[in-house]
Design an enzyme around this catalytic site. Structure first.
Site, PDB file in Angstrom:
ATOM      1  N   SER A 166       0.830  -1.200   0.000  1.00  9.81           N
ATOM      2  CA  SER A 166       0.000   0.000   0.000  1.00  9.81           C
ATOM      3  C   SER A 166       0.871   1.260   0.000  1.00  9.81           C
ATOM      4  O   SER A 166       1.700   1.437  -0.890  1.00  9.81           O
ATOM      5  CB  SER A 166      -0.968  -0.038   1.198  1.00  9.81           C
ATOM      6  OG  SER A 166      -1.966   0.937   1.088  1.00  9.81           O
TER       7      SER A 166
ATOM      8  N   HIS B  70      -7.938  -5.396   0.102  1.00 13.77           N
ATOM      9  CA  HIS B  70      -6.683  -4.707   0.429  1.00 13.77           C
ATOM     10  C   HIS B  70      -5.977  -5.485   1.540  1.00 13.77           C
ATOM     11  O   HIS B  70      -5.994  -5.100   2.709  1.00 13.77           O
ATOM     12  CB  HIS B  70      -7.001  -3.278   0.878  1.00 13.77           C
ATOM     13  CG  HIS B  70      -5.806  -2.363   0.860  1.00 13.77           C
ATOM     14  ND1 HIS B  70      -5.132  -2.048  -0.303  1.00 13.77           N
ATOM     15  CD2 HIS B  70      -5.168  -1.695   1.863  1.00 13.77           C
ATOM     16  CE1 HIS B  70      -4.142  -1.216  -0.020  1.00 13.77           C
ATOM     17  NE2 HIS B  70      -4.136  -1.001   1.280  1.00 13.77           N
TER      18      HIS B  70
ATOM     19  N   ASP C 120      -9.901  -4.728  -4.340  1.00 12.84           N
ATOM     20  CA  ASP C 120      -9.290  -3.798  -3.385  1.00 12.84           C
ATOM     21  C   ASP C 120     -10.220  -2.600  -3.161  1.00 12.84           C
ATOM     22  O   ASP C 120     -10.530  -1.856  -4.095  1.00 12.84           O
ATOM     23  CB  ASP C 120      -7.937  -3.321  -3.920  1.00 12.84           C
ATOM     24  CG  ASP C 120      -7.081  -2.657  -2.853  1.00 12.84           C
ATOM     25  OD1 ASP C 120      -7.633  -1.916  -2.027  1.00 12.84           O
ATOM     26  OD2 ASP C 120      -5.854  -2.873  -2.858  1.00 12.84           O
TER      27      ASP C 120
END
Length: 223
Positions: free
Chosen positions: A119, A204, A173
């Site tokens: 991320s 995610h 996601d």
């Protein structure tokens, strides 16, 4: 300018380390969030890879109502082309480069170091790795994007123009849209980079099979 070393969790191999993976966490997390994944990578028992999981500094994050949390840079909004505070990205790049240089000073050459991240940490791994002035063993960006959206960072280094890049993204996601990862992939391919792209049926997060796939990729780079 002196850089205060980042606090981190270090996982040493049983053998003497001659390679290193620096793994950067996502927004609001810490190095402790990914440190437990090492056994799930399926590495050989006698592997020689040191894993470093640094903690990002704490700062206010605009997109989260200004709450203070661990963050590599401020996130201004949801616009994929203008999401990252570039000044914050540059400040964290200095800290991440210091981690790489620290390992070099300990005897591990840059071409035995993989820069990885998830991320927001993946954003930093791509940005820093593409600009690092010495060739790295690999760059890994999980569930992430480029800070400049659909463009490569400025001042990329010739030394890492052929470095292996691994990109993973979840098809579902809900935090970093799949399209953001696709944009990063397309920018890398357009720039002539060797990026390996893999999609997973997930949100995610990371999956056990994904971690095993990462372990195989790391073994190919650092064995």
């Amino acid at each position: 300018m002196s850089v205060v070393p980042l606090e981190r969790i270090t996982v040493e191999p049983k053998a003497v380390a001659n390679a290193c993976v620096i793994w950067l966490h996502g927004l609001g997390d810490s190095g402790a969030g990914f440190a437990p994944v090492v056994p799930a990578l399926g590495l050989k028992a006698d592997h020689t890879i040191r894993f470093i999981f640094p903690h990002a500094p704490e700062q206010a994050v605009t997109i989260n109502s200004g709450y203070v949390m661990r963050s590599w840079y401020d996130i201004k909004g949801m616009d994929l082309l203008d999401r990252a505070d570039i000044q914050g990205v540059l400040a964290s790049e200095i800290r991440v480069k210091a981690l790489i240089e620290e390992q070099e000073a300990l005897g591990i050459s840059a071409d035995r170091i993989v820069l990885a991240g998830f991320s927001q940490g993946g954003v930093m791994s791509l940005f820093t790795g593409l600009r690092y002035p010495k060739k790295l063993a690999g760059i890994m960006g999980l569930s992430c994007y480029l800070p400049s959206g659909d463009k490569l960072p400025e001042k990329t280094s010739e030394q890492n123009s052929s470095t292996a890049i691994l990109q993973h993204h979840g098809l579902q996601d809900e935090v970093v849209p799949h399209q953001a990862g696709v944009m990063a992939r397309e920018a890398l391919l357009s720039g002539g980079y060797q990026t390996q792209w893999q999609e997973y049926t997930m949100g995610h997060n990371v999956l056990p099979q994904q971690l095993f796939d990462i372990g195989r990729w790391l073994t190919a780079r650092l064995s």
